[in-house]
Scaffold this active site. Structure first.
Site, PDB file in Angstrom:
ATOM      1  N   ASP A 160       0.837  -1.201   0.000  1.00  4.01           N
ATOM      2  CA  ASP A 160       0.000   0.000   0.000  1.00  4.01           C
ATOM      3  C   ASP A 160       0.874   1.253   0.000  1.00  4.01           C
ATOM      4  OD1 ASP A 160      -2.309   1.512   0.097  1.00  4.01           O
ATOM      5  OD2 ASP A 160      -3.135   0.499   1.844  1.00  4.01           O
ATOM      6  N   ASP A 190     -10.622   1.882  -3.234  1.00  2.89           N
ATOM      7  CA  ASP A 190     -11.155   1.650  -1.882  1.00  2.89           C
ATOM      8  C   ASP A 190     -12.670   1.594  -1.901  1.00  2.89           C
ATOM      9  OD1 ASP A 190      -8.841   1.346  -0.499  1.00  2.89           O
ATOM     10  OD2 ASP A 190      -8.719   3.401   0.241  1.00  2.89           O
TER      11      ASP A 190
HETATM   12  C1  GLA Z   1      -5.674   1.851   2.265  1.00  6.78           C
HETATM   13  C2  GLA Z   1      -6.096   0.677   1.404  1.00  6.78           C
HETATM   14  C3  GLA Z   1      -7.147  -0.125   2.109  1.00  6.78           C
HETATM   15  C4  GLA Z   1      -6.616  -0.616   3.441  1.00  6.78           C
HETATM   16  C5  GLA Z   1      -6.149   0.563   4.267  1.00  6.78           C
HETATM   17  C6  GLA Z   1      -5.413   0.113   5.519  1.00  6.78           C
HETATM   18  O1  GLA Z   1      -6.689   2.779   2.365  1.00  6.78           O
HETATM   19  O2  GLA Z   1      -6.514   1.096   0.157  1.00  6.78           O
HETATM   20  O3  GLA Z   1      -7.556  -1.219   1.322  1.00  6.78           O
HETATM   21  O4  GLA Z   1      -5.559  -1.517   3.216  1.00  6.78           O
HETATM   22  O5  GLA Z   1      -5.257   1.404   3.534  1.00  6.78           O
HETATM   23  O6  GLA Z   1      -4.954   1.152   6.273  1.00  6.78           O
END
Ligand code: GLA
Length: 737
Positions: free
Chosen positions: A486, A554
Site C-alpha cells: 500500500d 477503496d
Molecule cells: C488503504 C487501502 C485499504 C486498506 C487501508 C489500511 O486505504 O486502500 O484497502 O488496506 O489502507 O490502512
C-alpha cells in the site's frame, strides 16, 4: 509475418533520406531522417505499404522560421514539419519532448540522425519496468541522434511486438559532452499526426472514484492532464487515448499511449496552427531538473503504443494482451488467482490473532483460498496515527507469533497474505524517533501530512535498505504467499540531503521503489504481490511489472465499482483488477445492493471478499459458496478472454460487458440494471466479438441464437427483482464457420 519486414530501413540516396518502417500484424509506423538528418514522423495507423513522405508539404509560412542548413529555402521549417522527437531550440515552437539545459546554461538543442541498429528481441531499461518478449516475438530499433555542438546523444528506442500490435518507445540521453547537463523535460513518446480531427480520452477521478472517462475534442492550444503528486494518482491515469472523432467501441481509428511509470507524469495533445496534432507523454517536467554528468546515461521510462483501426474495444484488448503476457511477471502471471478474504472491511484494525483465525475458518468453509491480514498487525498500530515504519509483529495484540498465525491459517487450507506500506512513516513511531532525517522533509519547514503520515526518502539506498531488512525479517517468520503493498499519500516536501539537484528527487524516489520491489521479488519469487495506493492511486503499467494485480479502488460499492472498472478497462486487463464483495450498506456510499450483484461485479478481476462471513445469514453464506463455484467455472475465460464493454455505465440504463475466448466459442455476458422505473421495457444488450456465422447455445434455457443476431439486435433482459439487479448469461458455440 516476415521477420525482416518488422523493422525496415530504406535509404534513398537521391534525396539523402532514410525511411524507418515498423510493421505489426495490423499497423504500420513510419518516420524518416530527412536530407538534413532531422527526424520527421510520417505515419502511424492501419497497415500500409510504401513511403509516406508524399504527405509532407512545404510552404513559405510567415513566422515559421528556417533552419540554417536550408539556406535561402524559406519553405523548410521545423515549426511546420511533423516531428518524431522535437527538442527545444531548433525553430519548432510547439510543445517539445526534450528540454535540455546545456553545460553553458543555454537551452537549445539540435539533434540529428547519426545512425541506427536493429536487434532481435525487445530492449530493456535498467532499473525501470518495461515490456519484455522472447527474441522471436519482438524486434528493437535504436536510432542514434546527436547534437554536434554539445556532443550529447539522444537514443530513441523502439520495441515492436508484431503479434500484439504493440510498439514501445523510450529515450536514452547519453552525455558524451564536456560537462554536466540538466534534463528539464523529457517525454518518452510522441508524434505529430499530419491530418485529421481527434478526440482525447482521459481517465480522471478522485480517491474512491478513480478513472471516470472524459472525451473531449482536441482543439488548438494544449489539452492534457498530468500528475504532480509523485504517484501516477487517483486524479489522472497515465493513459492517453487519441481517437478519430467518429470512433466508437466497434469501429474507427484510435491510438493508445500508456506510460509505464508510477510517478508524476504529463500527457499533452495540441492541434497546431497548420492543423497537425502533436501528442506526447512522459515524465512530469514541473520542478524537474535531472543532472546528467559527463559520461553518464539517463533512461526515460517506456511508453506502450497501440493503434486500432477497429474501434476502442480492439484497442483495449491489444493493451490487455500485451500487459497480461509481456508486462506482468512471476508465478501468478498465467495462474488462476486465489479467492481472497481480506480483513480490512471485516475488522479494520480491531482484531487479535483469534479473530483472524476465525475469519480464515469462515472463509475456508465457504471455499475461499487466501486470508489477507490487512493494516494493524505491527508496532503499536491500532489507528492510522502511529507506528508506520515499525515493521515488527505486535505479538501482544495477536496473542501469538506471526509464524503461529500463518501455521493456523495454512492448517485451515487457506494461504496467507499480509499488508505492508514500506514507503510510509508515522511521526509517532520508533523509526521516526531514531531516524527523523529518513523522512522526506525540507529543512526549516513543517512537512505536509497525509493520512497523518510522512514518506520515507526512498531515493536514498540506506533508507530503503533499513525498511527492506525489517520487512524481510517479518516475511521470514513463516511462509507468506501474498503481499498487499500500500501507499497512502502523495509525495510532498521533496528534499533529499545528498541530492546535488533537488529536481531529481521525485524520479529517484520512484527508482528506489522499483529497486525495492525488484529485490523483494528476487528474494521471494513465489509471492503474489497486489499493488495498492489508497485503492487505485497507483494503478499503472509500471506497477503491473511487479504486481500482477492492483486493488482497483477503496470503493467497494458495486454500482460505483462498475464505473471504476469500466474506466480502468480502457487501459488495463481485468485480470489485474483487485475486486471484492463487501458488506452492505456499503461503508463509503451507504448503498445497499444485492449480494448477487456484488458477486458479479467483483468477478471482473482478482476476485475476493472483504467482509466477515460470520455476520451473514445461512442463506447468504450458501449464496457465497455458489458465487465462488460460479467464479471457478468462468475464471479462465475472464482472465484470458477478450473483454468487451457493451454499454457505457455513465449513460446507459444497464451496465453490461462480456468475455469471449479466442476461438469465439465461449461467451460470458454479465450486467447490472442501474436504474429502476415502472412499466419499463427490457434492455437489449448487443454482444460483441462473436462469430456472426456461428450459432450459440444458452445451456440454461436451451435456446440457440445466431451470432449475427446477438451482435446486431442483442438479447433482451427484463428487470424483475428491482434495484441493481444483476444478469448473467453464458453461451457456447454450436458450430463455427
Ligand atoms: C488503504 C487501502 C485499504 C486498506 C487501508 C489500511 O486505504 O486502500 O484497502 O488496506 O489502507 O490502512
Amino acid at each position: 509475418m516476415n521477420k525482416k519486414s518488422i523493422i525496415q530501413y530504406d535509404h534513398a540516396p537521391a534525396s539523402k533520406a532514410g525511411f524507418f518502417t515498423l510493421q505489426t500484424e495490423h499497423t504500420t509506423y513510419q518516420f524518416m531522417a530527412d536530407r538534413y538528418g532531422n527526424l520527421l514522423h510520417l505515419y502511424y495507423g492501419r497497415k500500409a505499404a510504401g513511403r509516406m513522405d508524399y504527405l509532407l508539404t512545404c510552404a513559405d509560412h510567415g513566422f515559421s522560421m528556417n533552419q540554417y542548413d536550408a539556406g535561402a529555402d524559406r519553405t523548410y521549417s521545423m515549426d511546420a514539419q511533423p516531428l518524431e522527437f522535437p527538442a527545444m531550440g531548433n525553430g519548432d515552437f510547439r510543445s517539445p519532448m526534450l528540454v535540455l539545459c546545456n553545460e553553458d546554461g543555454s537551452y537549445s538543442s539540435d539533434f540529428r540522425y547519426e545512425g541506427h541498429e536493429i536487434q532481435d528481441g525487445k530492449y530493456s531499461l535498467p532499473g525501470l519496468p518495461a515490456v519484455y518478449a522472447e527474441d522471436e516475438e519482438a524486434k528493437s530499433l535504436i536510432v542514434r541522434l546527436r547534437d554536434s555542438v554539445t556532443g550529447v546523444r539522444a537514443d530513441l528506442l523502439y520495441g515492436v511486438l508484431p503479434g500484439c500490435d504493440i510498439i514501445t518507445r523510450a529515450v536514452r540521453i547519453v552525455n558524451d559532452g564536456k560537462g554536466t547537463i540538466r534534463i528539464r523535460k523529457i517525454q518518452s513518446a510522441g508524434f505529430d499526426l499530419i491530418a485529421g480531427d481527434y478526440d482525447l480520452l482521459s481517465f480522471y477521478g478522485r480517491h474512491a472514484m478513480e478513472r471516470n472517462v472524459q472525451r473531449q475534442r482536441i482543439g488548438h492550444g494544449t489539452s492534457g492532464f498530468c500528475s504532480r503528486r509523485g504517484t501516477s494518482s487517483h486524479e489522472y491515469n497515465p493513459l492517453m487515448i487519441i481517437a478519430e472523432s467518429e470512433t466508437t467501441e466497434r469501429s474507427g481509428g484510435a491510438y493508445a499511449m500508456s506510460f509505464v511509470y508510477s510517478g508524476s507524469f504529463r500527457a499533452e495533445a495540441e492541434k497546431d496552427q497548420y492543423g497537425m496534432t502533436r501528442v506526447q507523454i512522459g515524465l512530469s517536467d514541473e520542478a524537474f531538473s535531472y543532472p546528467v554528468e559527463r559520461g553518464a546515461v539517463f533512461h526515460a521510462p517506456e511508453v506502450i503504443l497501440s493503434y486500432s483501426g477497429e474501434g476502442l474495444a480492439k484497442l483495449s484488448q491489444q493493451l490487455h494482451r500485451c500487459m497480461r503476457t509481456h508486462l506482468c511477471r512471476g508465478k501468478y502471471r498465467d495462474l488462476p488467482r486465489p479467492v481472497v478474504l481480506n480483513s480490512w472491511e471485516a475488522l479494520f484494525m480491531d482484531f487479535d490473532g483469534g479473530k483472524i483465525v476465525e475469519l480464515a475458518r469462515e472463509g475456508a468453509a465457504l471455499g475461499m483460498d487466501l486470508l489477507v491480514l490487512d493494516d494493524g498487525w505491527f508496532g503499536e498500530r491500532n489507528d492510522d496515527s502511529c507506528a508506520l515504519g515499525d515493521w515488527t509483529v505486535n505479538e501482544a495484540k495477536l496473542g501469538f507469533s506471526l509464524g503461529e498465525l500463518i501455521r493456523r491459517v495454512h492448517e485451515l487450507g487457506m494461504r496467507f497474505g499480509i499488508w505492508i506500506e514500506p514507503e510510509g512513516v508515522s511521526e509517532n513511531s520508533k523509526l521516526y524517533r531514531s531516524h527523523p532525517d529518513y523522512a522526506l522533509r525540507i529543512p526549516g519547514r513543517n512537512p505536509v501530512r497525509g493520512r497523518n503520515q510522512l514518506l520515507l526518502d526512498f531515493s536514498r539506498q540506506e533508507v530503503a535498505d533499513l525498511i527492506f531488512d525489517s520487512i524481510c525479517a517479518v516475511l521470514d517468520q513463516g511462509p507468506v504467499d501474498y503481499i498487499k503493498w500500500d501507499m497512502n499519500r502523495c509525495l510532498s516536501d521533496l528534499y533529499s540531503p545528498g541530492a546535488e539537484d533537488q529536481g531529481r528527487v521525485a524520479h529517484d524516489y520512484m527508482l528506489g521503489v522499483y529497486r525495492f520491489l525488484e529485490r523483494l521479488l528476487e528474494r521471494y519469487p513465489d509471492l503474489l504481490l497486489e499493488g495498492c495506493s489508497g485503492g487505485g492511486g497507483r494503478f499503472d503499467a509500471g506497477m503491473l511489472y511487479y504486481a500482477p494485480q492492483i486493488w482497483c479502488s477503496d470503493n467497494t460499492d458495486a454500482i460505483d465499482r462498475i464505473r471504476i472498472q469500466y474506466g480502468t478497462s480502457f487501459g488495463y486487463p481485468v485480470s489485474t483488477f483487485g475486486a471484492h464483495v463487501s458488506a452492505v450498506p456499503n461503508q463509503l456510499t451507504n448503498r445497499v445492493t444485492p449480494l448477487k450483484t456484488r458477486g458479479i461485479v467483483a468477478m471482473t478481476g482478482g476476485f475476493g471478499y472483504e467482509l466477515d462471513p460470520a455476520e451473514l445469514s445461512a442463506e447468504q453464506r450458501e449464496e457465497i459458496r455458489e458465487q465462488i463455484r460460479n467464479y471457478h467455472q468462468y475464471e479462465a475465460l475472464i482472465r484470458t478472454g477478450d473483454y468487451y464493454r457493451l454499454t457505457d455505465p455513465f449513460r446507459a440504463r444497464a451496465a453490461a460487458w462480456c468475455y469471449v475466448d479466442d476461438r469465439k466459442s465461449e461467451v460470458l455476458l454479465q450486467g447490472v440494471f442501474l436504474e429502476t422505473h415502472a412499466n419499463e421495457s427490457p434492455v437489449f444488450i448487443r454482444l460483441m466479438g462473436l462469430d456472426p456465422a456461428g450459432e450459440y447455445l444458452d445451456p440454461v434455457s436451451n435456446q440457440v441464437y445466431s451470432g449475427a443476431a446477438l451482435m446486431e439486435c442483442g438479447i433482451p433482459f427484463t428487470q424483475k427483482e428491482g434495484e441493481y439487479e444483476a444478469f448473467e448469461c453464458y453461451f457456447k458455440a454450436l458450430c463455427s464457420s
